[in-house]
Design a protein around this motif. Structure first.
Motif, mmCIF file in Angstrom:
data_model
loop_
_atom_site.group_PDB
_atom_site.id
_atom_site.type_symbol
_atom_site.label_atom_id
_atom_site.label_comp_id
_atom_site.label_asym_id
_atom_site.label_seq_id
_atom_site.Cartn_x
_atom_site.Cartn_y
_atom_site.Cartn_z
ATOM 1 N N VAL A 190 -3.693 -5.983 -36.241
ATOM 2 C CA VAL A 190 -4.337 -4.524 -36.216
ATOM 3 C C VAL A 190 -3.342 -3.700 -37.209
ATOM 4 O O VAL A 190 -2.554 -4.145 -37.799
ATOM 5 C CB VAL A 190 -3.969 -4.071 -34.700
ATOM 6 N N THR A 191 -3.507 -2.495 -37.287
ATOM 7 C CA THR A 191 -2.667 -1.638 -38.252
ATOM 8 C C THR A 191 -1.214 -1.766 -38.022
ATOM 9 O O THR A 191 -0.849 -1.759 -36.942
ATOM 10 C CB THR A 191 -3.172 -0.047 -38.022
ATOM 11 N N PRO A 192 -0.599 -2.073 -39.182
ATOM 12 C CA PRO A 192 0.997 -2.004 -38.973
ATOM 13 C C PRO A 192 1.503 -0.830 -38.435
ATOM 14 O O PRO A 192 1.251 0.304 -38.392
ATOM 15 C CB PRO A 192 1.359 -2.166 -40.489
ATOM 16 N N GLY A 193 2.300 -1.162 -37.355
ATOM 17 C CA GLY A 193 2.867 -0.160 -36.385
ATOM 18 C C GLY A 193 2.140 0.598 -35.182
ATOM 19 O O GLY A 193 2.522 1.148 -34.798
ATOM 20 N N ALA A 194 1.058 -0.130 -35.252
ATOM 21 C CA ALA A 194 0.152 0.324 -33.936
ATOM 22 C C ALA A 194 0.477 -0.161 -32.613
ATOM 23 O O ALA A 194 0.549 0.590 -31.752
ATOM 24 C CB ALA A 194 -1.180 -0.628 -34.246
ATOM 25 N N GLY A 195 1.222 -1.445 -32.550
ATOM 26 C CA GLY A 195 1.658 -1.874 -31.178
ATOM 27 C C GLY A 195 0.759 -2.034 -30.227
ATOM 28 O O GLY A 195 0.563 -1.500 -28.993
ATOM 29 N N PRO A 196 -0.010 -3.098 -30.478
ATOM 30 C CA PRO A 196 -1.320 -3.429 -29.722
ATOM 31 C C PRO A 196 -0.550 -3.875 -28.158
ATOM 32 O O PRO A 196 0.505 -4.566 -27.941
ATOM 33 C CB PRO A 196 -1.754 -4.717 -30.114
ATOM 34 N N ARG A 197 -1.160 -3.215 -27.017
ATOM 35 C CA ARG A 197 -0.612 -3.545 -25.527
ATOM 36 C C ARG A 197 -1.533 -4.510 -24.826
ATOM 37 O O ARG A 197 -1.178 -5.264 -24.177
ATOM 38 C CB ARG A 197 -0.250 -1.898 -25.083
ATOM 39 N N ILE A 198 -2.845 -3.783 -24.473
ATOM 40 C CA ILE A 198 -3.632 -4.322 -23.633
ATOM 41 C C ILE A 198 -4.943 -4.771 -24.043
ATOM 42 O O ILE A 198 -5.534 -3.662 -24.905
ATOM 43 C CB ILE A 198 -3.744 -3.489 -22.408
ATOM 44 N N ILE A 199 -5.634 -5.820 -23.760
ATOM 45 C CA ILE A 199 -6.847 -6.178 -24.227
ATOM 46 C C ILE A 199 -7.940 -6.380 -23.072
ATOM 47 O O ILE A 199 -7.275 -6.711 -21.843
ATOM 48 C CB ILE A 199 -6.881 -7.364 -24.901
ATOM 49 N N THR A 200 -9.217 -6.037 -23.256
ATOM 50 C CA THR A 200 -10.019 -6.279 -21.960
ATOM 51 C C THR A 200 -11.372 -6.629 -22.712
ATOM 52 O O THR A 200 -11.632 -5.967 -23.700
ATOM 53 C CB THR A 200 -10.247 -4.882 -21.083
ATOM 54 N N TYR A 238 -10.249 -19.193 -24.387
ATOM 55 C CA TYR A 238 -9.339 -18.776 -24.948
ATOM 56 C C TYR A 238 -8.491 -17.633 -24.144
ATOM 57 O O TYR A 238 -9.053 -17.160 -23.293
ATOM 58 C CB TYR A 238 -9.626 -18.107 -26.374
ATOM 59 N N ALA A 239 -7.323 -17.597 -24.672
ATOM 60 C CA ALA A 239 -6.314 -16.558 -24.099
ATOM 61 C C ALA A 239 -5.779 -15.838 -25.251
ATOM 62 O O ALA A 239 -5.518 -16.225 -26.191
ATOM 63 C CB ALA A 239 -5.065 -17.309 -23.462
ATOM 64 N N TYR A 240 -5.719 -14.440 -24.940
ATOM 65 C CA TYR A 240 -5.497 -13.417 -25.983
ATOM 66 C C TYR A 240 -4.293 -12.681 -25.448
ATOM 67 O O TYR A 240 -4.251 -12.136 -24.400
ATOM 68 C CB TYR A 240 -6.814 -12.400 -26.260
ATOM 69 N N VAL A 241 -3.309 -12.596 -26.408
ATOM 70 C CA VAL A 241 -1.965 -11.989 -26.223
ATOM 71 C C VAL A 241 -1.672 -10.876 -27.179
ATOM 72 O O VAL A 241 -1.134 -11.008 -28.477
ATOM 73 C CB VAL A 241 -1.036 -13.150 -26.030
ATOM 74 N N PRO A 242 -2.007 -9.572 -26.871
ATOM 75 C CA PRO A 242 -1.767 -8.593 -27.722
ATOM 76 C C PRO A 242 0.062 -8.613 -27.717
ATOM 77 O O PRO A 242 0.375 -8.301 -26.838
ATOM 78 C CB PRO A 242 -2.166 -7.295 -27.093
ATOM 79 N N ASP A 243 0.732 -8.550 -29.100
ATOM 80 C CA ASP A 243 1.898 -8.425 -29.144
ATOM 81 C C ASP A 243 2.332 -7.075 -29.936
ATOM 82 O O ASP A 243 2.145 -7.065 -31.007
ATOM 83 C CB ASP A 243 2.497 -9.683 -29.816
ATOM 84 N N LEU A 244 2.955 -6.365 -29.204
ATOM 85 C CA LEU A 244 3.493 -4.798 -29.599
ATOM 86 C C LEU A 244 4.240 -5.116 -30.691
ATOM 87 O O LEU A 244 4.203 -4.181 -31.537
ATOM 88 C CB LEU A 244 3.980 -4.065 -28.512
ATOM 89 N N GLY A 245 5.190 -6.321 -30.846
ATOM 90 C CA GLY A 245 6.263 -6.201 -31.925
ATOM 91 C C GLY A 245 5.885 -6.629 -33.078
ATOM 92 O O GLY A 245 6.394 -6.437 -33.931
ATOM 93 N N ILE A 246 4.756 -7.397 -33.206
ATOM 94 C CA ILE A 246 4.277 -7.987 -34.313
ATOM 95 C C ILE A 246 2.700 -7.474 -34.887
ATOM 96 O O ILE A 246 2.241 -7.984 -35.948
ATOM 97 C CB ILE A 246 4.224 -9.504 -34.291
ATOM 98 N N ASP A 247 2.251 -6.597 -34.015
ATOM 99 C CA ASP A 247 1.162 -6.033 -34.563
ATOM 100 C C ASP A 247 -0.158 -7.057 -34.757
ATOM 101 O O ASP A 247 -0.876 -7.075 -35.462
ATOM 102 C CB ASP A 247 1.065 -5.149 -35.825
ATOM 103 N N LYS A 248 -0.176 -8.148 -33.803
ATOM 104 C CA LYS A 248 -1.119 -8.977 -33.780
ATOM 105 C C LYS A 248 -1.588 -9.417 -32.197
ATOM 106 O O LYS A 248 -0.743 -9.195 -31.424
ATOM 107 C CB LYS A 248 -0.546 -10.361 -34.265
ATOM 108 N N ILE A 249 -2.766 -9.701 -32.225
ATOM 109 C CA ILE A 249 -3.676 -10.327 -30.856
ATOM 110 C C ILE A 249 -3.408 -11.792 -31.139
ATOM 111 O O ILE A 249 -4.159 -12.419 -31.987
ATOM 112 C CB ILE A 249 -4.795 -9.720 -30.596
ATOM 113 N N MET A 250 -2.456 -12.601 -30.717
ATOM 114 C CA MET A 250 -2.287 -13.998 -30.688
ATOM 115 C C MET A 250 -3.349 -14.708 -29.966
ATOM 116 O O MET A 250 -3.848 -14.112 -28.898
ATOM 117 C CB MET A 250 -1.009 -14.518 -30.195
ATOM 118 N N ILE A 251 -4.153 -15.643 -30.392
ATOM 119 C CA ILE A 251 -5.072 -16.319 -29.798
ATOM 120 C C ILE A 251 -4.762 -17.702 -29.620
ATOM 121 O O ILE A 251 -4.534 -18.769 -30.267
ATOM 122 C CB ILE A 251 -6.408 -16.466 -30.571
ATOM 123 N N TYR A 252 -5.177 -18.218 -28.254
ATOM 124 C CA TYR A 252 -4.767 -19.471 -27.806
ATOM 125 C C TYR A 252 -5.907 -20.292 -27.178
ATOM 126 O O TYR A 252 -6.711 -19.562 -26.307
ATOM 127 C CB TYR A 252 -3.330 -19.696 -26.643
#
Length: 379
Positions: free
Chosen positions: A223-233, A190-204
């Motif tokens: 994640v919490t609305p307004g959190a802005g997820p940026r990087i995943i590890t 899988y590939a994980y894409v934290p999206d700062l604009g929509i507060d989701k980590i998209m999973i592909y």
């Protein structure tokens, strides 16, 4: 008897030669640093190359590679001796950025351009690798893309693009999708894409046979609305993932399910001291190679937050905040040995080198002056 002594002597000589040849000459790393060449004052020259002696914490500038614009994130494929860099730009006519590949000389570690491809979206800002492919995201284009790789490491044209949709509650930063990183799962399924604009980590799902990205089921973790997820590890044990969120200065621990790619939240904690009430924007996150500690960077507060990781649950306990010795630590990295942490302070044009103690805490040991450093990787 005489022949036996000669045989033993020859065996000793051969063993000695083998040992001396196999032993490394010195405890040295090659360090590549990406710099901003057009943003702010545009003083960076491109990709700088240093050698770093882990025994003494001393470094030497070996040179730099010019002709690469704003290389703000890089990664290396050791098998093909290839370095990949995104060019964090948006062409005003094509509205797309660039991804570049370079051959690494096995002896000198100099970089020679291989090729480049457009990113079919603006401001790409992250690149990672799975077997035979490069994964890239477009911050302004709001998309995740997949590049097949040639045997020599060169990039082919994009074979798959996933367009994000939506927005978040922060009108200034979340009016549209802004994927900020793209990271494969440890098993590369899988590939994980934290999206700062929509507060989701998209999973592909990664379809290596056909060179495609496909939405997983479930397609995202929120994640919490307004959190802005940026990087995943991911943790070295492959069971946990950690996401740092830029807008609300938090770190979220997730459990990873390899059967369907889903992420289940374990807990969310702050990246800041309890008595700090000022502005802050988080940037990067790294798990220590030993799996015992997690580090995240705070911009404005200008610190590295240090957590101890509970080895049974994956939960986090903050054990300190170390000033980064400069302003705006956009990126940092830990040497493969786990002995040192390099914090790249973009706005003060310096990299602070820290030794990492047994308890996970940091001690500054050296400083590199370099214009607008924004990415540090090791070979």
């Amino acid at each position: 008897m005489k022949n036996s002594k000669i045989t033993l002597l020859l065996m000793f000589v051969i063993a000695t030669v083998f040992f001396n040849c196999a032993k490394p000459e010195k405890d040295s790393l090659t360090v590549y640093v990406g710099t901003y060449t057009t943003r702010d004052d545009g003083s960076g020259k491109g990709i700088y190359r240093y050698t770093f002696d882990e025994a003494t914490a001393e470094y030497t500038l070996q040179g730099f590679t010019t002709g690469v614009t704003d290389p703000s994130y890089m990664t290396i494929n050791i098998e093909t001796n290839t370095l990949y860099s995104i060019n964090e730009v948006t062409d005003p006519e094509t509205h797309t950025g660039i991804v570049s590949s370079f051959h690494i000389d096995p002896e000198t570690h100099d970089l020679t351009p291989l090729n480049e491809q457009i990113s079919i979206g603006g401001h790409p800002c992250f690149v990672s690798l799975v077997d035979g492919y490069a994964l890239v995201n477009n911050y302004r284009g709001g998309s995740a893309i997949l590049y097949p790789l040639n045997n020599d490491g060169a990039l082919q044209e994009v074979s798959s693009l996933m367009q994000h949709k939506g927005s978040g509650p922060d009108a200034d930063r979340q009016s549209q999708p802004h994927p900020h990183s793209i990271v494969p799962s440890p098993d590369e399924k899988y590939a994980y894409v934290p999206d700062l604009g929509i507060d989701k980590i998209m999973i592909y799902k990664i379809d290596k046979e056909n060179g495609k990205l496909e939405s997983a089921n479930p397609p995202y973790a929120a994640v919490t609305p307004g959190a802005g997820p940026r990087i995943i590890t991911f943790h070295p044990n492959g069971k946990w993932a950690y996401v740092i969120s830029e807008l609300n200065s938090t770190m979220t621990a997730f459990s990873y399910n390899s059967n369907d790619g889903s992420l289940t939240e374990i807990e969310t904690v702050t990246t800041l001291p309890k008595d700090y009430n000022g502005e802050n924007w988080c940037a990067h996150v790294v798990v220590h190679p030993n799996g015992k500690f997690l580090y995240g960077s705070n911009r404005v507060h200008n610190s590295i937050v240090i957590y101890a990781i509970n080895q049974q649950t994956g939960k986090l306990t903050a054990i300190g905040h170390e000033p980064t010795g400069g302003n705006w630590p956009r990126h940092f990295n830990i040497t493969p040995s786990g002995k040192y942490l390099f914090a790249a302070n973009q706005k003060t044009s310096n990299i602070t080198i820290f030794s990492i103690k047994k308890d996970g805490k940091l001690e500054p040991v050296n400083n590199i002056e370099i214009p607008q450093p924004v990415c540090v990787i090791f070979l």
